[in-house]
Write a protein that holds these residues in place. Structure first.
Motif, PDB file in Angstrom:
ATOM      1  N   LEU A 262       0.835  -1.210   0.000  1.00 27.77           N
ATOM      2  CA  LEU A 262       0.000   0.000   0.000  1.00 27.77           C
ATOM      3  C   LEU A 262       0.865   1.252   0.000  1.00 27.77           C
ATOM      4  O   LEU A 262       0.624   2.202  -0.750  1.00 27.77           O
ATOM      5  CB  LEU A 262      -0.909   0.029   1.229  1.00 27.77           C
ATOM      6  CG  LEU A 262      -2.267  -0.657   1.213  1.00 27.77           C
ATOM      7  CD1 LEU A 262      -3.010  -0.324   2.495  1.00 27.77           C
ATOM      8  CD2 LEU A 262      -3.091  -0.266  -0.001  1.00 27.77           C
ATOM      9  N   VAL A 263       1.871   1.270   0.870  1.00 29.26           N
ATOM     10  CA  VAL A 263       2.750   2.439   0.973  1.00 29.26           C
ATOM     11  C   VAL A 263       3.589   2.588  -0.289  1.00 29.26           C
ATOM     12  O   VAL A 263       3.682   3.684  -0.874  1.00 29.26           O
ATOM     13  CB  VAL A 263       3.648   2.330   2.220  1.00 29.26           C
ATOM     14  CG1 VAL A 263       4.657   3.482   2.252  1.00 29.26           C
ATOM     15  CG2 VAL A 263       2.796   2.335   3.493  1.00 29.26           C
ATOM     16  N   ASP A 264       4.210   1.508  -0.729  1.00 31.12           N
ATOM     17  CA  ASP A 264       5.115   1.585  -1.882  1.00 31.12           C
ATOM     18  C   ASP A 264       4.382   1.998  -3.157  1.00 31.12           C
ATOM     19  O   ASP A 264       4.969   2.637  -4.032  1.00 31.12           O
ATOM     20  CB  ASP A 264       5.806   0.240  -2.095  1.00 31.12           C
ATOM     21  CG  ASP A 264       6.796  -0.098  -0.986  1.00 31.12           C
ATOM     22  OD1 ASP A 264       7.191   0.829  -0.237  1.00 31.12           O
ATOM     23  OD2 ASP A 264       7.171  -1.286  -0.857  1.00 31.12           O
ATOM     24  N   SER A 265       3.108   1.650  -3.265  1.00 29.78           N
ATOM     25  CA  SER A 265       2.333   2.000  -4.463  1.00 29.78           C
ATOM     26  C   SER A 265       1.762   3.409  -4.399  1.00 29.78           C
ATOM     27  O   SER A 265       1.237   3.908  -5.404  1.00 29.78           O
ATOM     28  CB  SER A 265       1.189   1.004  -4.644  1.00 29.78           C
ATOM     29  OG  SER A 265       0.231   1.145  -3.598  1.00 29.78           O
ATOM     30  N   GLY A 266       1.834   4.035  -3.219  1.00 29.56           N
ATOM     31  CA  GLY A 266       1.242   5.356  -3.054  1.00 29.56           C
ATOM     32  C   GLY A 266      -0.238   5.322  -2.765  1.00 29.56           C
ATOM     33  O   GLY A 266      -0.878   6.374  -2.645  1.00 29.56           O
ATOM     34  N   THR A 267      -0.821   4.128  -2.601  1.00 30.39           N
ATOM     35  CA  THR A 267      -2.236   4.025  -2.259  1.00 30.39           C
ATOM     36  C   THR A 267      -2.465   4.484  -0.824  1.00 30.39           C
ATOM     37  O   THR A 267      -3.500   5.078  -0.507  1.00 30.39           O
ATOM     38  CB  THR A 267      -2.726   2.575  -2.451  1.00 30.39           C
ATOM     39  OG1 THR A 267      -2.393   2.151  -3.775  1.00 30.39           O
ATOM     40  CG2 THR A 267      -4.216   2.454  -2.237  1.00 30.39           C
ATOM     41  N   PHE A 268      -1.517   4.205   0.045  1.00 30.41           N
ATOM     42  CA  PHE A 268      -1.437   4.844   1.364  1.00 30.41           C
ATOM     43  C   PHE A 268      -0.575   6.083   1.152  1.00 30.41           C
ATOM     44  O   PHE A 268       0.605   5.975   0.796  1.00 30.41           O
ATOM     45  CB  PHE A 268      -0.806   3.898   2.386  1.00 30.41           C
ATOM     46  CG  PHE A 268      -0.787   4.432   3.786  1.00 30.41           C
ATOM     47  CD1 PHE A 268      -1.712   4.015   4.726  1.00 30.41           C
ATOM     48  CD2 PHE A 268       0.166   5.369   4.179  1.00 30.41           C
ATOM     49  CE1 PHE A 268      -1.685   4.516   6.026  1.00 30.41           C
ATOM     50  CE2 PHE A 268       0.195   5.869   5.461  1.00 30.41           C
ATOM     51  CZ  PHE A 268      -0.730   5.442   6.393  1.00 30.41           C
ATOM     52  N   VAL A 269      -1.156   7.267   1.320  1.00 29.64           N
ATOM     53  CA  VAL A 269      -0.478   8.509   0.932  1.00 29.64           C
ATOM     54  C   VAL A 269       0.233   9.100   2.146  1.00 29.64           C
ATOM     55  O   VAL A 269      -0.397   9.519   3.119  1.00 29.64           O
ATOM     56  CB  VAL A 269      -1.475   9.525   0.343  1.00 29.64           C
ATOM     57  CG1 VAL A 269      -0.751  10.796  -0.078  1.00 29.64           C
ATOM     58  CG2 VAL A 269      -2.194   8.914  -0.852  1.00 29.64           C
ATOM     59  N   ALA A 270       1.564   9.102   2.088  1.00 24.47           N
ATOM     60  CA  ALA A 270       2.391   9.625   3.179  1.00 24.47           C
ATOM     61  C   ALA A 270       3.426  10.574   2.601  1.00 24.47           C
ATOM     62  O   ALA A 270       3.731  10.567   1.410  1.00 24.47           O
ATOM     63  CB  ALA A 270       3.069   8.482   3.930  1.00 24.47           C
ATOM     64  N   GLY A 271       3.978  11.407   3.482  1.00 25.19           N
ATOM     65  CA  GLY A 271       4.984  12.385   3.075  1.00 25.19           C
ATOM     66  C   GLY A 271       4.759  13.673   3.832  1.00 25.19           C
ATOM     67  O   GLY A 271       4.072  13.701   4.857  1.00 25.19           O
ATOM     68  N   SER A 272       5.331  14.744   3.345  1.00 22.62           N
ATOM     69  CA  SER A 272       5.056  16.056   3.934  1.00 22.62           C
ATOM     70  C   SER A 272       3.641  16.462   3.567  1.00 22.62           C
ATOM     71  O   SER A 272       3.046  15.923   2.612  1.00 22.62           O
ATOM     72  CB  SER A 272       6.046  17.082   3.392  1.00 22.62           C
ATOM     73  OG  SER A 272       5.759  17.366   2.028  1.00 22.62           O
ATOM     74  N   PRO A 273       3.048  17.427   4.279  1.00 21.71           N
ATOM     75  CA  PRO A 273       1.696  17.870   3.903  1.00 21.71           C
ATOM     76  C   PRO A 273       1.597  18.304   2.445  1.00 21.71           C
ATOM     77  O   PRO A 273       0.611  17.983   1.763  1.00 21.71           O
ATOM     78  CB  PRO A 273       1.439  19.031   4.866  1.00 21.71           C
ATOM     79  CG  PRO A 273       2.228  18.676   6.085  1.00 21.71           C
ATOM     80  CD  PRO A 273       3.481  18.044   5.555  1.00 21.71           C
ATOM     81  N   ASP A 274       2.620  19.011   1.949  1.00 21.42           N
ATOM     82  CA  ASP A 274       2.565  19.445   0.553  1.00 21.42           C
ATOM     83  C   ASP A 274       2.679  18.268  -0.403  1.00 21.42           C
ATOM     84  O   ASP A 274       2.029  18.250  -1.466  1.00 21.42           O
ATOM     85  CB  ASP A 274       3.667  20.467   0.276  1.00 21.42           C
ATOM     86  CG  ASP A 274       3.350  21.832   0.889  1.00 21.42           C
ATOM     87  OD1 ASP A 274       2.324  22.414   0.499  1.00 21.42           O
ATOM     88  OD2 ASP A 274       4.115  22.284   1.755  1.00 21.42           O
ATOM     89  N   GLU A 275       3.503  17.272  -0.061  1.00 24.07           N
ATOM     90  CA  GLU A 275       3.589  16.076  -0.902  1.00 24.07           C
ATOM     91  C   GLU A 275       2.257  15.327  -0.927  1.00 24.07           C
ATOM     92  O   GLU A 275       1.826  14.830  -1.975  1.00 24.07           O
ATOM     93  CB  GLU A 275       4.708  15.166  -0.400  1.00 24.07           C
ATOM     94  CG  GLU A 275       6.108  15.716  -0.654  1.00 24.07           C
ATOM     95  CD  GLU A 275       7.195  14.940   0.058  1.00 24.07           C
ATOM     96  OE1 GLU A 275       8.350  14.982  -0.411  1.00 24.07           O
ATOM     97  OE2 GLU A 275       6.898  14.288   1.096  1.00 24.07           O
ATOM     98  N   ILE A 276       1.611  15.250   0.215  1.00 23.10           N
ATOM     99  CA  ILE A 276       0.312  14.589   0.276  1.00 23.10           C
ATOM    100  C   ILE A 276      -0.699  15.342  -0.579  1.00 23.10           C
ATOM    101  O   ILE A 276      -1.464  14.737  -1.350  1.00 23.10           O
ATOM    102  CB  ILE A 276      -0.167  14.482   1.740  1.00 23.10           C
ATOM    103  CG1 ILE A 276       0.707  13.487   2.511  1.00 23.10           C
ATOM    104  CG2 ILE A 276      -1.639  14.061   1.802  1.00 23.10           C
ATOM    105  CD1 ILE A 276       0.466  13.475   4.003  1.00 23.10           C
ATOM    106  N   ALA A 277      -0.726  16.669  -0.477  1.00 23.56           N
ATOM    107  CA  ALA A 277      -1.665  17.463  -1.269  1.00 23.56           C
ATOM    108  C   ALA A 277      -1.454  17.239  -2.761  1.00 23.56           C
ATOM    109  O   ALA A 277      -2.426  17.099  -3.525  1.00 23.56           O
ATOM    110  CB  ALA A 277      -1.521  18.940  -0.926  1.00 23.56           C
TER     111      ALA A 277
END
Length: 327
Positions: free
Chosen positions: A265-280
């Motif tokens: 989930l994380v590696d595919s980006g389906t779970f969206v993590a990062g800085s707030p701007d990266e998430i946006a």
């Protein structure tokens, strides 16, 4: 129908008091946009939770993503949905799904042999009742003879939980809103939206708008994002119907190995993590894929930290980043 491209918020855990949900509701009320969503809450029924919030002065759109259809008759579901819209004075989305087969077996004489048929009937009855029709309906799973008492209320949309193409076609034919959960962005664009359009075309109606619930977490020092994904999504990663959907979307997840599924989930980006701007910025990919409303799901934060305040901090920073990104 409501405006598109909203960013909304889910209260993602089982509340034991209305006060636990109130900060999320007040945040959205202060923003002046977005909808408050819950899943199927089993400590406090979601309709009663929303009614209690309205009594505390919360006047915002609300919705369920999704309630479990076996728990109530579609007549009662329509009445409850319309009641929430009346009490809050705001539009409401009544999202329903059949639930896992194991859940059906736990409360019904027998599980739906044809869950797609059961949901087609359920959604059809709900929409007809909410549109003011008097029904003489006899289906395989549901029957109604009558209608709701006339009332003027804010709009109520009927939503369907959608994971795979067959349910997407049913939702296209019967629902106002298709609600997806933990769905890879390309899978929405290339598989679900075409199926929604196909079902709508066959029924001679407009395709439902798409709402997607997205797991999010700000990547901060000391946080193990893989573990947070497992904590927040592990239950769903243990169900065959969710992992089948993920594999169709290119995410290698299997019900017998939720830990590997969380990493995928994380590696595919389906779970969206990062800085707030990266998430946006990542959330924009959902809008580009045709998603009309993105729902932030901070389950991993709340369950990992056991802190509402920590989750509120993440959510507020993500909302601020979304606003910056939108200009």
């Amino acid at each position: 129908m409501e405006s598109v491209n909203k960013t909304s918020l889910m209260y993602p855990v089982q509340p034991s008091s209305v006060g636990q949900v109130l900060p999320f509701a007040r945040l959205l009320q202060q923003r002046g946009s977005g909808r408050l969503w819950t899943g199927q809450t089993l400590r406090i029924d979601p309709h009663q939770l929303f009614a209690a919030l309205s009594g505390m002065g919360i006047r915002i759109p609300m919705g369920t993503a999704v309630s479990l259809a076996p728990l109530r008759h579609p007549f009662d579901a329509a009445l409850q949905a319309r009641s929430v819209a009346t009490l809050t004075g705001a539009p409401y989305v009544a999202g329903f799904g059949p639930g896992a087969r194991e859940f059906q077996e736990s409360i019904m004489a027998e599980a739906y042999a044809r869950p797609g048929t059961a949901m087609r009937e359920y959604l059809t009855v709900m929409r007809s009742l909410l549109e003011g029709e008097t029904l003489e309906f006899r289906g395989e799973y549901h029957a109604v003879d009558g209608g709701l008492q006339p009332a003027r209320t804010p709009p109520v949309e009927v939503g369907a939980g959608v994971l795979r193409p067959r349910m997407a076609r049913i939702a296209g034919a019967t629902a106002d809103v298709a609600i997806t959960w933990m769905t890879p962005v390309d899978y929405i664009a290339n598989t679900l939206r075409p199926a929604l359009a196909e079902g709508a075309a066959e029924a001679g109606r407009k395709a439902p708008r798409v709402v997607t619930v997205v797991h999010v977490a700000v990547d901060r020092p000391g946080r193990d994002i893989y573990q947070m994904a497992l904590t927040g999504a592990g239950t769903h990663l243990s169900f065959d119907h969710y992992t089948d959907m993920l594999r169709r979307g290119g995410v290698e997840a299997y019900a017998d190995d939720p830990q590997a599924g969380a990493r995928a989930l994380v590696d595919s980006g389906t779970f969206v993590a990062g800085s707030p701007d990266e998430i946006a910025r990542e959330l924009n990919r959902y809008r580009e894929a045709g998603v009309d409303e993105v729902v932030l799901n901070p389950a991993s934060i709340m369950l990992s930290t056991q802190s509402l305040g920590t989750a509120m901090r993440d959510v507020q920073e993500i909302f601020e980043a979304v606003d910056r990104n939108d200009g």
